[in-house]
Design a protein around this motif. Structure first.
Motif, short mmCIF file in Angstrom:
data_model
loop_
_atom_site.label_atom_id
_atom_site.label_comp_id
_atom_site.label_asym_id
_atom_site.label_seq_id
_atom_site.Cartn_x
_atom_site.Cartn_y
_atom_site.Cartn_z
N UNK A 431 0.83 -1.20 0.00
CA UNK A 431 0.00 0.00 0.00
C UNK A 431 0.87 1.26 0.00
N UNK A 432 1.86 1.25 0.88
CA UNK A 432 2.76 2.40 0.92
C UNK A 432 3.45 2.59 -0.42
N UNK A 433 3.86 1.46 -0.99
CA UNK A 433 4.58 1.52 -2.26
C UNK A 433 3.71 2.14 -3.34
N UNK A 434 2.41 1.85 -3.29
CA UNK A 434 1.53 2.35 -4.34
C UNK A 434 1.46 3.88 -4.35
N UNK A 435 1.61 4.48 -3.19
CA UNK A 435 1.62 5.94 -3.16
C UNK A 435 2.75 6.50 -4.00
N UNK A 436 3.92 5.86 -3.86
CA UNK A 436 5.07 6.32 -4.65
C UNK A 436 4.90 5.94 -6.12
N UNK A 437 4.27 4.78 -6.32
CA UNK A 437 4.08 4.28 -7.67
C UNK A 437 3.38 5.29 -8.56
N UNK A 438 2.39 5.98 -7.96
CA UNK A 438 1.64 6.96 -8.73
C UNK A 438 2.56 7.91 -9.46
N UNK A 439 3.49 8.49 -8.71
CA UNK A 439 4.42 9.45 -9.30
C UNK A 439 5.28 8.77 -10.37
N UNK A 440 5.79 7.61 -10.01
CA UNK A 440 6.66 6.91 -10.95
C UNK A 440 5.90 6.59 -12.24
N UNK A 441 4.64 6.25 -12.07
CA UNK A 441 3.82 5.90 -13.24
C UNK A 441 3.64 7.09 -14.18
N UNK A 442 3.41 8.26 -13.58
CA UNK A 442 3.23 9.45 -14.41
C UNK A 442 4.47 9.66 -15.27
N UNK A 443 5.64 9.52 -14.66
CA UNK A 443 6.88 9.66 -15.42
C UNK A 443 6.92 8.62 -16.54
#
Lengths: 539, 311
Positions: A431-443
């Motif tokens: 779950x925590x990782x998914x928060x960061x994933x959002x940003x990484x995904x946009x890139x």
């Protein structure tokens, strides 16, 4: 080194056993096959004969519509016949293959339609009665007999395709001269869902040509009909909005007919017009960047131009898939504390390298499977029905895109793997990782949005600028690969890319070493930067 | 493997670990004799796990030095060390034997040997039928056993088990004790942390008691017990009758009318009985019990432990 390989082996085995991996592996070839085979199947099996009623109150067009439909059916027989003949041709006969390098870029539609359309037109031009003969069983037999000597003696018999459209008579109780509204009202239930008497299925279409239709012609200068529900002119009624074949056939036939009459009325010979209409200039596009003598833009060039888009897409899916695996594995090991045992057994660098290598193996396996199935399926499809498959294969193989693809996959993978590994090591739960994933995904999403624009203008400003953004270099340079970008850019971005990979791995290695033993909330950026300066002090 | 057996498997010298302003471990020194079973005791949050991680060089001490099997970093001798972390986890999709064999191989065992060893261990500790089960299908206790076996499969000289008994039922706690005793029998040095005193008392040759980041005690169990005065419970004459006995430090009457004597350091309860007899004191009951490690623990860190655990 030994531990790195052990860890890599475990990562590979674990991920290669997941359902997701196999789904990924199979879905690509399945989609590829389905996208070719399903329309073909639908064409052959699923489409029943479609019945239509033709009511010509003007008494002028019946002949024209009927022969238009016949021409359509005859063309279908001819297409099948050609495909059958090509598939069963004698192997010892040298029939020149279509070389895509010589097909003009504008000819792509013919090629994609299966069989070379222009050749068929030529054949029909030479013998106007030829088409008519194909619909007559005896005539067809003669044509088949004429082809036989060129075929494999064991070739199966030719089975002509089922008719697509069949005219049925108007209901006995309805007068063909009744007002159009009345005819439509009577036939409406059969057009919607009721079985039409004598056809055992609902009507596909009603073509109604009112008495005044010959007077309702659109001429240059006349205003188009103001209201879309205007019932002036020829009416085509059908509940099926997707299959426009019949509507087009009828419309073409009628247009042809009224034009012919117009020629006659104005005293122009229709034969002459037909000849004039097929007169054209020779027009060839040239590419100044190519070798002298080979500047003509061929169909192969078009394929070469667009193939990279496919590769960018594959690249993206492959990289995205595997870095998410990497992230999940790392978070799992962290959340269940296996990482502590690992750290007491191997150095963080060995662990990280092991994970990178193992997951890269998974990605490479996936891509190898995709490319093999692509080549395999193209080979299998290559033939008269999908005549573009073989030449496309040759283009892909000869254009040098595959090695570049492998190179850019590695570079892109390592860059993003570093990023995701660092994220994974800082998070305790998915779950925590998914928060960061959002940003990484946009890139990560950006190259997907730009891939079509870049393919259209591979050496334009957008392409040039994006090539120098390290996170996008692999995708954008793959995108541009077929357009031979300037060598300086190729080398410059290549160096930048390699530098980025090393910088990413170095940085994520530092974060990884700190992150894997860290518990509690992921750190704030400032805290993280601070802790990077003083290693092993982060709690 | 080193030829000469070192007297101490682990030496801690003034080990301190600080996280910013927070001190997790403060100036702890201790030696762990080779071949011993050594207990790390202390209340929750005392610094046991941090100390263990520093011994394994998973984290670096802020100050002090640690020698493990003669090396200045455990990572240099990691193939001779086994480690079970506090929170236990397994790779969910891996089979039990594969999990054990994998960690054994990471510690340098060969493929075939690691596999044989995994099956052998699972058989020996009653998990033979689960050897081919995926870890996610195992119960918590079984999973924990698998993890312990994974940490000792490579036959380490030095084993660190962080809270090995937590979460196990009594039968499996017994199996865990057997595992530890088997390790010692083969000559390994075992360190385990716990806050259940019974295990430590039954098994440990030496203990290290930590509270509030500091070392409170380090030594053998009898030495620990000697730290707190012994008491005797008896009934008969009033408390005043006993105060001048040489073995008695103090006496008081309890609520039920009996008298509690706190003995002088080193005094033998039997001597008290003898003195009473000599003085003609008639006792109607005489009860003496050895202090347990539990008493020692409560005496030494009781107050701190209560506050620490609610911090």
């Amino acid at each position: 080194m030994r531990n790195t390989l052990l860890i890599a082996g475990r990562e590979y085995a674990e991920n290669a056993r997941t359902k997701g991996f196999w789904i990924n592996l199979l879905i690509f070839p399945l989609i590829l096959i389905a996208s070719v085979k399903v329309p073909e199947l639908l064409e052959k099996k699923a489409k029943p004969v479609r019945n239509f009623v033709l009511v010509d109150q003007s008494g002028e067009f019946e002949e024209a519509v009927a022969s238009g439909v016949e021409r359509f059916e005859a063309r279908r027989v001819l297409q099948e016949l050609t495909a059958w003949a090509m598939a069963n041709r004698r192997r010892d006969l040298e029939i020149p293959e279509v070389d895509l390098e010589d097909v003009p870029a504008t000819g792509i539609s013919d090629l994609l339609l299966g069989g070379s359309g222009s050749t068929l037109e030529g054949l029909i031009d030479l013998d106007p009665g030829f088409l008519q003969r194909l619909l007559d069983p005896e005539g067809l037999e003669q044509v088949v007999a004429a082809i036989r000597p060129f075929l494999d003696p064991e070739a199966p018999d030719f089975v002509p395709p089922k008719r697509r459209f069949e005219r049925v008579p108007l209901l006995p109780g309805v007068s063909p001269d009744a007002p159009p509204e009345e005819i439509v009202r009577t036939l409406k239930p059969y057009l919607v869902d009721e079985d039409y008497p004598g056809a055992s299925r609902p009507l596909f279409a009603l073509i109604l040509i009112p008495e005044d239709a010959p007077q309702q012609l659109l001429r240059p200068g006349s205003l188009p009909t103001a209201r879309s529900d205007s019932q002036d002119g020829v009416q085509f009624w059908s509940a099926n909005l997707t299959d426009r074949n019949l509507a087009e056939v009828v419309r073409d036939a009628l247009d042809r007919e009224v034009r012919e009459r117009e020629f006659l009325r104005r005293g122009v010979d229709a034969e002459v017009v037909a000849e004039v209409q097929r007169t054209s200039v020779r027009f060839v596009a040239f590419d100044p960047t190519k070798q002298e003598g080979e500047e003509a833009v061929s169909l192969a060039d078009t394929i070469r131009k667009w193939a990279p888009v496919g590769f960018v897409y594959l690249l993206w899916i492959a990289i995205f898939n595997v870095v998410v695996m990497l992230l999940n594995n790392t978070v799992e090991e962290k959340s269940n504390r296996i990482i502590e045992v690992l750290v007491s057994s191997a150095t963080p660098n060995e662990i990280m390298a092991g994970k990178l290598v193992g997951i890269a193996g998974v990605g490479l396996t996936m891509m190898a499977a995709w490319i093999l199935s692509l080549v395999g399926i193209l080979n299998y499809l290559a033939g008269p029905a999908v005549s573009w498959a073989g030449p496309l294969l040759a283009v892909v193989r000869s254009s040098g895109l595959l090695p570049l693809f492998a190179l850019y996959f590695l570079a892109g993978y390592l860059t993003y793997a570093g990023l995701f590994l660092a994220i994974g090591s800082l998070c305790n739960t998915v779950k925590e990782a998914q928060n960061f994933m959002g940003t990484a995904m946009v890139i990560l999403m950006v190259p997907l949005f730009t891939m079509v624009f870049i393919a259209q203008d591979p050496n334009g400003t957008l392409a040039k600028v994006m090539s120098w953004i390290p996170f996008y270099t692999p995708f954008v340079m793959m995108n541009r690969a077929a357009a031979s970008p300037p060598t300086s850019e190729l080398i410059g971005t290549g160096v930048l890319m390699v530098f980025t990979v090393f910088a990413m791995l170095w940085l994520s290695g530092k974060v990884f070493r700190i992150g894997i033993l860290r518990t509690g909330q992921p750190p704030r950026l400032l805290e993280l930067v601070k802790s990077l300066r003083t290693p092993r002090q982060l709690r | 493997m080193s030829d000469a057996v070192l007297p101490h498997a682990v030496v801690l010298e003034g080990v301190t670990k600080k996280y910013g302003d927070f001190t997790a471990v403060d100036d702890v020194s201790a030696v762990i004799p080779t071949g011993s079973i050594y207990g790390f005791l202390g209340p929750n949050g005392a610094g046991k796990t941090t100390t263990i991680r520093m011994i394994l060089d998973i984290i670096e001490p802020t100050a002090g030095a640690i020698t493990v099997l003669g090396a200045s970093s455990a990572l240099a001798v990691r193939e001779r060390i086994g480690y079970l972390p506090e929170e236990k986890g397994l790779y969910k999709k891996m089979k039990a034997w594969a999990m054990i064999a994998y960690f054994a191989r990471l510690k340098g065992m060969e493929k075939g040997a690691a596999k044989r060893r995994a099956y052998e261990l699972l058989e020996r500790y009653g998990l033979g039928e689960f050897a081919n089960a995926r870890c996610e299908t195992l119960s918590k206790g079984m999973g924990q056993k698998v993890q312990v076996l994974a940490s000792i499969a490579h036959d380490p000289e030095f084993v660190v088990l962080d809270e090995p008994f937590s979460g196990l039922d009594p039968a499996n706690q017994q199996v865990m004790e057997d595992v530890i005793l088997d390790l010692q029998r083969r000559g390994a040095t075992v360190v385990f942390s716990t806050h259940v005193m019974e295990h430590a008392e039954r098994m440990c040759d030496r203990i290290l008691l930590i509270a509030h980041a500091r070392k409170v005690f380090d030594g053998t169990i009898p030495e620990a017990k000697a730290l707190i005065p012994r008491t005797v419970l008896l009934a008969g004459p009033p408390p005043d009758a006993f105060v001048d006995l040489p073995e008695v430090a103090s006496a008081r009457r309890l609520g039920d009318g009996r008298v509690e004597l706190v003995l002088a350091p080193g005094a033998d309860p039997q001597a008290v009985l003898r003195s009473c007899f000599e003085r003609g004191l008639v006792l109607t009951s005489f009860e003496h019990h050895e202090p347990t490690l539990h008493d020692v623990f409560l005496q030494l860190v009781g107050e701190e432990a209560r506050t620490a655990s609610f911090r």
